[in-house]
Design a protein around this motif. Structure first.
Motif, PDB file in Angstrom:
ATOM      1  N   TRP A  97      -9.979  -5.186  11.891  1.00  0.00           N
ATOM      2  CA  TRP A  97     -10.284  -3.909  11.240  1.00  0.00           C
ATOM      3  C   TRP A  97      -9.246  -3.580  10.180  1.00  0.00           C
ATOM      4  O   TRP A  97      -9.558  -3.028   9.124  1.00  0.00           O
ATOM      5  CB  TRP A  97     -10.345  -2.774  12.270  1.00  0.00           C
ATOM      6  N   PHE A  98      -8.023  -3.917  10.453  1.00  0.00           N
ATOM      7  CA  PHE A  98      -6.965  -3.678   9.475  1.00  0.00           C
ATOM      8  C   PHE A  98      -7.213  -4.502   8.211  1.00  0.00           C
ATOM      9  O   PHE A  98      -7.142  -4.001   7.086  1.00  0.00           O
ATOM     10  CB  PHE A  98      -5.601  -4.026  10.084  1.00  0.00           C
ATOM     11  N   LEU A  99      -7.534  -5.757   8.415  1.00  0.00           N
ATOM     12  CA  LEU A  99      -7.801  -6.638   7.270  1.00  0.00           C
ATOM     13  C   LEU A  99      -8.939  -6.079   6.425  1.00  0.00           C
ATOM     14  O   LEU A  99      -8.843  -6.016   5.185  1.00  0.00           O
ATOM     15  CB  LEU A  99      -8.165  -8.043   7.779  1.00  0.00           C
ATOM     16  N   ASP A 100     -10.013  -5.665   7.078  1.00  0.00           N
ATOM     17  CA  ASP A 100     -11.157  -5.135   6.336  1.00  0.00           C
ATOM     18  C   ASP A 100     -10.784  -3.863   5.584  1.00  0.00           C
ATOM     19  O   ASP A 100     -11.276  -3.613   4.486  1.00  0.00           O
ATOM     20  CB  ASP A 100     -12.323  -4.862   7.296  1.00  0.00           C
ATOM     21  N   ALA A 101      -9.931  -3.052   6.203  1.00  0.00           N
ATOM     22  CA  ALA A 101      -9.483  -1.832   5.534  1.00  0.00           C
ATOM     23  C   ALA A 101      -8.731  -2.160   4.249  1.00  0.00           C
ATOM     24  O   ALA A 101      -9.005  -1.594   3.190  1.00  0.00           O
ATOM     25  CB  ALA A 101      -8.601  -1.014   6.472  1.00  0.00           C
ATOM     26  N   VAL A 102      -7.802  -3.079   4.346  1.00  0.00           N
ATOM     27  CA  VAL A 102      -6.999  -3.413   3.172  1.00  0.00           C
ATOM     28  C   VAL A 102      -7.862  -4.068   2.101  1.00  0.00           C
ATOM     29  O   VAL A 102      -7.721  -3.797   0.905  1.00  0.00           O
ATOM     30  CB  VAL A 102      -5.822  -4.332   3.555  1.00  0.00           C
ATOM     31  N   ASP A 103      -8.764  -4.920   2.525  1.00  0.00           N
ATOM     32  CA  ASP A 103      -9.685  -5.562   1.595  1.00  0.00           C
ATOM     33  C   ASP A 103     -10.445  -4.514   0.789  1.00  0.00           C
ATOM     34  O   ASP A 103     -10.534  -4.586  -0.437  1.00  0.00           O
ATOM     35  CB  ASP A 103     -10.658  -6.441   2.394  1.00  0.00           C
ATOM     36  N   LEU A 104     -10.936  -3.511   1.512  1.00  0.00           N
ATOM     37  CA  LEU A 104     -11.684  -2.452   0.850  1.00  0.00           C
ATOM     38  C   LEU A 104     -10.775  -1.637  -0.068  1.00  0.00           C
ATOM     39  O   LEU A 104     -11.148  -1.283  -1.183  1.00  0.00           O
ATOM     40  CB  LEU A 104     -12.325  -1.540   1.908  1.00  0.00           C
TER      41      LEU A 104
ATOM     42  N   ALA B 132      -9.635 -17.617  19.400  1.00  0.00           N
ATOM     43  CA  ALA B 132      -8.367 -17.691  18.666  1.00  0.00           C
ATOM     44  C   ALA B 132      -7.623 -18.992  19.015  1.00  0.00           C
ATOM     45  O   ALA B 132      -6.974 -19.593  18.155  1.00  0.00           O
ATOM     46  CB  ALA B 132      -7.500 -16.479  19.010  1.00  0.00           C
ATOM     47  N   GLN B 133      -7.766 -19.420  20.277  1.00  0.00           N
ATOM     48  CA  GLN B 133      -7.098 -20.682  20.654  1.00  0.00           C
ATOM     49  C   GLN B 133      -7.815 -21.888  20.078  1.00  0.00           C
ATOM     50  O   GLN B 133      -7.206 -22.923  19.815  1.00  0.00           O
ATOM     51  CB  GLN B 133      -7.017 -20.784  22.181  1.00  0.00           C
ATOM     52  N   LEU B 134      -9.134 -21.731  19.854  1.00  0.00           N
ATOM     53  CA  LEU B 134      -9.875 -22.812  19.210  1.00  0.00           C
ATOM     54  C   LEU B 134      -9.463 -22.970  17.753  1.00  0.00           C
ATOM     55  O   LEU B 134      -9.519 -24.059  17.187  1.00  0.00           O
ATOM     56  CB  LEU B 134     -11.381 -22.526  19.264  1.00  0.00           C
ATOM     57  N   TYR B 135      -9.117 -21.846  17.134  1.00  0.00           N
ATOM     58  CA  TYR B 135      -8.740 -21.868  15.706  1.00  0.00           C
ATOM     59  C   TYR B 135      -7.347 -21.273  15.519  1.00  0.00           C
ATOM     60  O   TYR B 135      -7.197 -20.219  14.889  1.00  0.00           O
ATOM     61  CB  TYR B 135      -9.762 -21.078  14.884  1.00  0.00           C
ATOM     62  N   PRO B 136      -6.324 -21.907  16.036  1.00  0.00           N
ATOM     63  CA  PRO B 136      -4.981 -21.288  16.066  1.00  0.00           C
ATOM     64  C   PRO B 136      -4.419 -20.981  14.680  1.00  0.00           C
ATOM     65  O   PRO B 136      -3.809 -19.937  14.494  1.00  0.00           O
ATOM     66  CB  PRO B 136      -4.123 -22.322  16.792  1.00  0.00           C
ATOM     67  N   LYS B 137      -4.675 -21.862  13.722  1.00  0.00           N
ATOM     68  CA  LYS B 137      -4.049 -21.652  12.409  1.00  0.00           C
ATOM     69  C   LYS B 137      -4.559 -20.390  11.731  1.00  0.00           C
ATOM     70  O   LYS B 137      -3.805 -19.605  11.150  1.00  0.00           O
ATOM     71  CB  LYS B 137      -4.327 -22.856  11.488  1.00  0.00           C
ATOM     72  N   ILE B 138      -5.884 -20.202  11.822  1.00  0.00           N
ATOM     73  CA  ILE B 138      -6.494 -19.042  11.162  1.00  0.00           C
ATOM     74  C   ILE B 138      -5.972 -17.738  11.765  1.00  0.00           C
ATOM     75  O   ILE B 138      -5.625 -16.789  11.044  1.00  0.00           O
ATOM     76  CB  ILE B 138      -8.032 -19.116  11.300  1.00  0.00           C
ATOM     77  N   PHE B 139      -5.876 -17.723  13.088  1.00  0.00           N
ATOM     78  CA  PHE B 139      -5.442 -16.480  13.729  1.00  0.00           C
ATOM     79  C   PHE B 139      -3.946 -16.232  13.586  1.00  0.00           C
ATOM     80  O   PHE B 139      -3.502 -15.094  13.534  1.00  0.00           O
ATOM     81  CB  PHE B 139      -5.897 -16.461  15.196  1.00  0.00           C
TER      82      PHE B 139
ATOM     83  N   GLY C 195      -2.509 -16.951  10.891  1.00  0.00           N
ATOM     84  CA  GLY C 195      -2.511 -16.378   9.538  1.00  0.00           C
ATOM     85  C   GLY C 195      -2.816 -14.891   9.571  1.00  0.00           C
ATOM     86  O   GLY C 195      -2.186 -14.091   8.867  1.00  0.00           O
ATOM     87  N   LEU C 196      -3.765 -14.504  10.413  1.00  0.00           N
ATOM     88  CA  LEU C 196      -4.123 -13.086  10.530  1.00  0.00           C
ATOM     89  C   LEU C 196      -2.947 -12.279  11.083  1.00  0.00           C
ATOM     90  O   LEU C 196      -2.617 -11.209  10.566  1.00  0.00           O
ATOM     91  CB  LEU C 196      -5.354 -12.952  11.435  1.00  0.00           C
ATOM     92  N   ASP C 197      -2.312 -12.826  12.120  1.00  0.00           N
ATOM     93  CA  ASP C 197      -1.124 -12.167  12.690  1.00  0.00           C
ATOM     94  C   ASP C 197      -0.080 -11.911  11.600  1.00  0.00           C
ATOM     95  O   ASP C 197       0.423 -10.796  11.454  1.00  0.00           O
ATOM     96  CB  ASP C 197      -0.464 -13.059  13.760  1.00  0.00           C
ATOM     97  N   ASN C 198       0.221 -12.942  10.885  1.00  0.00           N
ATOM     98  CA  ASN C 198       1.271 -12.827   9.868  1.00  0.00           C
ATOM     99  C   ASN C 198       0.903 -11.803   8.803  1.00  0.00           C
ATOM    100  O   ASN C 198       1.725 -10.993   8.379  1.00  0.00           O
ATOM    101  CB  ASN C 198       1.503 -14.190   9.181  1.00  0.00           C
ATOM    102  N   TYR C 199      -0.367 -11.875   8.400  1.00  0.00           N
ATOM    103  CA  TYR C 199      -0.858 -10.964   7.370  1.00  0.00           C
ATOM    104  C   TYR C 199      -0.648  -9.519   7.801  1.00  0.00           C
ATOM    105  O   TYR C 199      -0.136  -8.691   7.050  1.00  0.00           O
ATOM    106  CB  TYR C 199      -2.342 -11.249   7.124  1.00  0.00           C
ATOM    107  N   CYS C 200      -1.063  -9.198   9.016  1.00  0.00           N
ATOM    108  CA  CYS C 200      -0.994  -7.811   9.488  1.00  0.00           C
ATOM    109  C   CYS C 200       0.456  -7.339   9.605  1.00  0.00           C
ATOM    110  O   CYS C 200       0.775  -6.198   9.276  1.00  0.00           O
ATOM    111  CB  CYS C 200      -1.699  -7.666  10.825  1.00  0.00           C
TER     112      CYS C 200
END
Lengths: 506, 544
Positions: free
Chosen positions: B126-133, B260-267, B269-274
């Protein structure tokens, strides 16, 4: 089973329409103060008091019937209180136990809830019977005698045993025999189920396991972990219990209605008792009024005071003595802050209280019944901006004219004053004259000298003129006496007092 | 544009982000000294409470009332706001600002969800979507402002600020990182395997839709009637309507954790971004978003009134002046009206009557007399409203106006008798009036509506005269509505105005307030006839 404490032959209807001018009366007579005292922090009592007072009776016998019952209550306050408490406990305990009813709406829970309610009610009914047994003879009024006799007859020991046997049977989880037809029903959700070929085997495995435990023909034993299966069986049982649960729940509702009705009828007298005790504490008198037929013109009292003002203030309130028997118009003039509005309120309150069967706030009081109490008070500027003040006053007068019936009591407080004195007096004179000729009684508080003077000069013996008194030192005594209108309201006194210290800016 | 200082401000407004301070207050001059939530005491009497409640209704999130409760004492700031108002009267810009506001509102909603919800990856999304908007919204606003032909110093200066903000490293980095993380997440797809007591998450593998298979198998049974429903007429819908809360239960959360464990790199990235962008929101942009709503709200409120033909103008503003030459008009508003009443009438499709007024030379006080329900109170309210609106920097009702700044407004409108007060009403009146006269200065405005109605005519004249004399001595602006004709001609500083009636039909009010001597005609009888409460009509109406 009826309580019949407010009417000899019927229940009091809490849903009835109150008079059209309910809001105006409440506001103008400061009824909320009275009702707060009667309710004594119990909203229900307050509401009952409000409805009984606003729907006051026009029947002399009903009023005397209630007076008799109220005398019983004032003599036996603690018994009235315990009876009322039993009734309230019955309703409250049932209400609290009721939640299960709603949260899982199945026959099983309906039955469970109804059974629980019944057990509560039976216990309370026994207590009420006990009061009737023990104290019935202390009540002299025909209303209470009848109620207590009814409780003793209808709630006999045999009757309680009969109820008990039903509750015992329906309250236990014994076997039931239920007939049923086959039906279809395939609950689907909007989930998109994907075909899971690899899982087919494991599903079969689970059912087979259950079947393999079967120990007699046509018997299916649920796997202890098969929660869905247990739920389904419980559901069948529920269906079987549906009708009897419904019957028991409906019966419980009937008993609840009985308690609700008792709560209303006892409640009114309890609210009177509350008020009585408040006034007694303050050491101010009340009396049972003597009502006269509506077509007579009786209004005479000693020490009549504004009960709302008395409840609000610590100071001693001044009562008024007036003999207005035979009068149709009472015009009150005189000093500002002379107690004119207070007096007018005391007239309206006493009338409402008398007609609801209550005592009134006076040493003695007698008045003819009226078909309606109607107030016309000056109001604040209309915030919806539709009209000016005078316009609004006339509009309200017009709506009074739509509703007034002969033998009404009309109370005007500084009405039609939103224009100049000459025109205001002129219009008020016309309105009052018409009302009097149509057999209404009018009390009119005004500072319009020319209005009061005009009626005074007619010299009619159906009019009485009261004046707010003023001591020689300019102080107000808050007492009214019969006297002709005078042409001043002493505004200059006030001005001198307040503006004498004004420092002129500049 | 008056003072030399404001001209200097205009000429030096170069693209310089630092120079922008607030869209409500100029770089220098008056500012908000603490935001009050307290409605000024005269609001209810003037029906300004209705106006401001309606203006700010639906915009509670901006807490605009504080702005509308703060009157300006400074002509310069009023002009600053006038310019911005004028820019925003252009429909395109106005719509652009509303689009921006709507976008920012949704950003806040997303952030709210992100804060409210419990599970980490849900919050982060939700945070990501907020910033995107937020990035989109800021871009769009800059595009819109760049296309607009801005005249106001305030908006031009804000545009300069926004330009440099969008070009800043802070913003460009935020934008590109947002895009990257968002693209990664959109490409994730997975399956759940749910068992009696377990479930499994795995990558999605294009399995067949099983519901379609089942439906096909049982089509042949469809016409069979349910014996339970025989005779009932309608078929029961057994579908349960599942509530769809935003919250996750722990199972959903566990599933997401597996994804998230299936796709560790992407998540990761999300952690770091936030963690990196918690302060994504620019303070100046967010203040602008709130403050510009002051203008939007007011302009929205007056739009329907303008459409119905009512006029609004930007008044000339003066300081109170005690020494106006004889005969010189120093205060006026032509075709003005009560803003609260007008809205009500327009919504009912009823006509709005406009009034003209002016004060010249020594004149300071309007004494309003005449028939009731003729617009006297409305005139008094209008006078007070107009001055208050001027002090907000808003366009005001009227074709053309010149009005004065003030230090305080005092109103005295009759209050309903309350039992709580054991003092008489007259005493209350006198105490309140005394307090007003004690606090008022020559720069104040006093508005009195129908006082002393609950005493005798004799008293009313005596008291009215004394009070009016005090006001005259004070020299401030005042409107005094009264039924006492004697007050209308007390001094050179009073102007007698009166509500009027149609001479052909005396019961018809024109709602026009005009200069004329008080003539004592209150037309009460015509009203009594209208309501059928004269002696004659009552005798017919009342039952015997």
């Amino acid at each position: 089973m009826k309580a019949s404490l407010l009417y000899k032959d019927r229940d009091f209807d809490m849903e009835q329409h109150l008079p059209w001018n309910e809001d105006g009366l409440t506001q103008d007579l400061a009824l909320d103060t009275l009702l707060d005292a009667m309710g004594n922090r119990d909203k229900f009592l307050l509401d009952v008091a409000r409805k009984v007072i606003l729907s006051g009776s026009r029947d002399m016998n009903t009023i005397l019937y209630r007076q008799e019952i109220l005398r019983d209550c004032l003599r036996n306050p603690s018994i009235l209180r315990s009876a009322y408490e039993i009734v309230v406990e019955a309703i409250e305990e049932k209400r609290k136990s009721f939640w299960a009813f709603f949260s899982h709406r199945s026959p099983h829970s309906v039955l469970y809830g109804a059974n629980e309610s019944m057990r509560i009610f039976v216990a309370k009914l026994k207590l009420l019977r006990g009061i009737a047994d023990e104290h019935g003879h202390e009540f002299k009024s025909s209303g209470f005698s009848r109620l207590f006799t009814m409780l003793r007859q209808e709630l006999s020991d045999e009757y309680f045993e009969e109820i008990e046997s039903h509750l015992t049977y329906l309250g236990s989880d014994h076997d039931v025999l239920v007939s049923a037809d086959l039906g279809t029903g395939n609950k689907g959700t909007n989930y998109v189920l994907r075909k899971p070929p690899k899982f087919k085997v494991s599903w079969m495995k689970r059912i087979t396991l259950a079947v393999s435990r079967k120990s007699e023909p046509f018997t299916f034993h649920l796997d202890p972990r098969d929660e869905r299966g247990a739920e389904a069986l419980g559901n069948l049982r529920d269906r079987g219990m549906n009708l009897v649960a419904n019957a028991l729940a409906q019966s419980a509702d009937h008993i609840l209605s009985f308690f609700n009705m008792l709560r209303i009828e006892l409640g009114f007298y309890l609210s009177c008792l509350n008020l009585y005790e408040r006034l007694e504490q303050k050491g101010i008198p009340v009396c049972f009024p003597v009502p006269a037929p509506a077509d007579e013109r009786i209004h005479s009292f000693v020490g009549l005071y504004d009960v709302c003002l008395a409840l609000r203030t610590e100071a001693k309130v001044v009562g008024n003595d007036v003999d207005a028997n035979g009068k149709e118009l009472v015009m009150i003039t005189g000093a500002n802050q002379g107690g004119k509005s207070t007096f007018l309120r005391s007239i309206g309150l006493a009338q409402l209280m008398m007609q609801s069967g209550m005592f009134v706030a006076a040493e003695t009081f007698s008045a003819n019944l009226c078909t309606g109490v109607i107030t016309h008070y000056k109001r604040e500027e209309d915030t919806t901006m539709q009209s000016g003040k005078f316009d609004e006053e006339l509009r309200r007068m017009s709506s009074i004219a739509d509703h007034v019936t002969p033998d009404s009591l009309l109370l005007f407080n500084e009405s039609f004053a939103a224009t100049n004195e000459r025109e205001g007096s002129g219009i008020a004179t016309q309105i009052v004259s018409a009302l009097l000729e149509k057999r209404n009684k009018v009390f009119f508080v005004t500072h319009f000298y020319s209005l009061a003077r005009g009626f005074h000069e007619k010299g009619a013996d159906n009019a009485l003129f009261l004046r707010a008194e003023r001591g020689d030192d300019g102080s107000r005594t808050f007492k009214l006496r019969a006297a002709e209108p005078l042409e001043t309201s002493y505004g200059k006194d006030l001005y001198d007092r307040i503006f004498v210290t004004l420092d002129h800016t500049q | 544009m008056g003072s030399p200082e404001s001209q200097r401000m205009e000429s030096t407004s170069q693209p310089n982000a630092i120079s922008f301070r607030s869209i409500l207050f100029e770089g220098s001059g008056q500012g908000m000294e603490g935001e009050t939530q307290q409605e000024p005491p005269y609001f209810a009497d003037l029906n300004l409470d209705q106006v401001i409640n309606a203006v700010t209704s639906g915009k509670e999130e901006y807490n605009l009332k504080a702005f509308f409760y703060t009157s300006l004492k400074d002509i310069k700031t009023i002009r600053y706001r006038h310019e911005i108002m004028k820019d925003l009267e252009g429909q395109t810009l106005f719509d652009d600002i509303k689009t921006f506001a709507q976008g920012m509102h949704v950003v806040r909603e997303y952030i709210g969800l992100s804060e409210k919800l419990s599970y980490k990856y849900q919050k982060e999304r939700w945070f990501l979507d907020a910033v995107d908007l937020y990035c989109d919204v800021v871009h769009a606003l800059l595009d819109d402002l760049s296309r607009a032909d801005l005249k106001s110093r305030g908006l031009r200066s804000f545009r300069d600020y926004l330009t440099s903000y969008v070009r800043s490293d802070r913003f460009t980095a935020l934008l590109s990182e947002t895009e990257d993380v968002k693209t990664d997440l959109t490409n994730v797809k997975y399956s759940l395997i749910i068992r009696g007591g377990s479930f499994t998450v795995r990558k999605y593998n294009s399995e067949v839709d099983y519901s379609a298979v089942v439906e096909k198998t049982f089509t042949k049974f469809k016409s069979r009637r349910d014996p339970d429903l025989a005779g009932k007429g309608s078929v029961t819908d057994y579908r349960v309507k599942f509530p769809d809360p935003l919250e996750m239960n722990h199972i959903e959360a566990q599933a997401l954790a597996f994804v998230a464990q299936l796709y560790p790199k992407i998540f990761q990235g999300l952690d770091n971004y936030c963690a990196k962008h918690t302060d994504y929101l620019d303070k100046t942009v967010s203040d602008f978003d709130r403050e510009i709503q002051f203008y939007v709200a007011y302009l929205e409120y007056i739009t329907t009134l303008k459409e119905s033909g009512l006029k609004f103008c930007y008044p000339e503003i003066t300081e109170p002046d005690l020494n106006v030459p004889k005969g010189a008009v120093h205060l006026y508003d032509y075709e003005c009206f009560d803003l609260a009443l007008a809205r009500k009438l327009v919504s009912e499709d009823s006509p709005v009557v406009c009034n003209d007024f002016y004060l010249a030379g020594e004149e300071r006080i309007f004494v309003v007399t005449g028939p009731n329900q003729g617009g006297k109170t409305t005139f008094a309210r209008t006078f007070g409203q107009l001055h208050y609106l001027v002090s907000l920097g808003c366009p005001i009702p009227g074709r053309e106006a010149r009005l004065s700044l003030f230090d305080q407004v005092f109103t005295h409108f009759e209050k309903q008798e309350k039992m709580v007060s054991l003092r008489g009403k007259l005493e209350d009146d006198l105490i309140r009036i005394h307090e007003i006269l004690t606090r008022a200065t020559p720069r104040s405005i006093i508005i009195m509506n129908e006082i002393f109605t609950s005493t005798t005519l004799q008293d009313a004249i005596f008291l009215g005269r004394n009070v009016l004399e005090e006001i005259i001595r004070l020299g401030c602006l005042a409107v005094c509505v009264t039924f006492i004709d004697e007050l209308a001609s007390m001094s050179d500083s009073t102007v007698s105005v009166a509500s009027t009636v149609d001479p052909q039909k005396p019961a018809v009010r024109t709602f026009k307030i005009v200069r004329k001597p008080a003539d004592g005609l209150a037309y009460a009888m015509s009203l009594a006839e209208k309501y059928r409460v004269t002696y004659k009509t009552l005798k017919e109406r009342l039952p015997s």
